[in-house]
Enzyme design. Sequence first.
Site, short mmCIF file in Angstrom:
data_model
loop_
_atom_site.label_atom_id
_atom_site.label_comp_id
_atom_site.label_asym_id
_atom_site.label_seq_id
_atom_site.Cartn_x
_atom_site.Cartn_y
_atom_site.Cartn_z
N CYS A 42 0.85 -1.19 0.00
CA CYS A 42 0.00 0.00 0.00
C CYS A 42 0.89 1.25 0.00
CB CYS A 42 -0.91 0.02 1.22
SG CYS A 42 -2.06 1.42 1.23
N ASP A 44 0.47 3.79 1.65
CA ASP A 44 0.44 4.39 2.99
C ASP A 44 1.86 4.64 3.51
OD1 ASP A 44 0.29 4.56 5.94
OD2 ASP A 44 -1.83 4.12 5.61
N ARG A 46 3.02 4.87 6.30
CA ARG A 46 3.42 4.16 7.52
C ARG A 46 3.87 2.72 7.26
NH1 ARG A 46 -2.28 5.29 10.21
NH2 ARG A 46 -2.77 4.74 8.06
N HIS A 98 -2.26 -3.79 5.05
CA HIS A 98 -2.12 -3.42 6.47
C HIS A 98 -3.48 -3.15 7.09
CE1 HIS A 98 -2.82 0.97 5.86
NE2 HIS A 98 -2.48 0.64 4.64
N CYS A 101 -6.39 0.05 6.77
CA CYS A 101 -6.08 0.66 5.46
C CYS A 101 -7.18 1.65 5.04
CB CYS A 101 -5.94 -0.43 4.40
SG CYS A 101 -5.48 0.20 2.78
CO CO Z 1 -3.47 1.33 2.98
#
Ligand code: CO
Length: 215
Positions: A42, A44, A46, A98, A101
């Site tokens: 992803c 993302d 993090r 994750h 999400c």
């Molecule tokens: Co995500």
Amino acid sequence: MNEYEKLLLQNKSWVSDKTDLDKDYFKNLADIQKPEFLWIGCSDSRVPANEITNTEPGEIFVHRNIANLVVNTDLNMLSVLKYAVEVLKVKHVIVCGHYGCGGVKAAITNHHFGLLNKWLRNIKDVYRLHNYALNKIENIEDKTDALVELNIIEQVNNLVKTSIVQKAWHNNQSLMLHGCVYGLKNGILIDLIKVDKNTPIDPLYQFDFDNTIED
Ligand code: CO
């Protein structure tokens, strides 16, 4: 100093940290790229592939998009997959999602996200495949996390459907597919699914390579 200028400064300090430990660090890295892993994760911020697996540059070939999707018309993802499997000859392809999400959570809602709707539609389709089980979960966080796991498994299945993966297996290339989920709250990666060339493929998606001219 703005945020971007700060990034450039941080880069300089990172370079000196690395070269203090090993003066040939960058020379050795630049000489060869031979990663054993392709990571489809992803976007993302993090969930950075190298940090969470404690790996160095050169070890993981990476593709990231919203909600770690393997979409069969995505030329970007397919190009990365083809290069990783056929040229770099990675031994493992990892789909990593994750918990929590945002993309998966957004797909459960009825909000209109403009262009993003088209991308999130792929996640809604995963929901529909499993709607009987998912509809029973009332808590939105729990429902999101259940769909996060099902989505990862579905994306691994989507990899199996590609001629790139099937051709590698047909040629007896060592290639294993994995799906794992990352916990934002504890940093732990949990293994969800493993698929290799001995795993049966739905006959509908199997390619007959003996009669294939070009893929
Ligand atoms: Co995500």
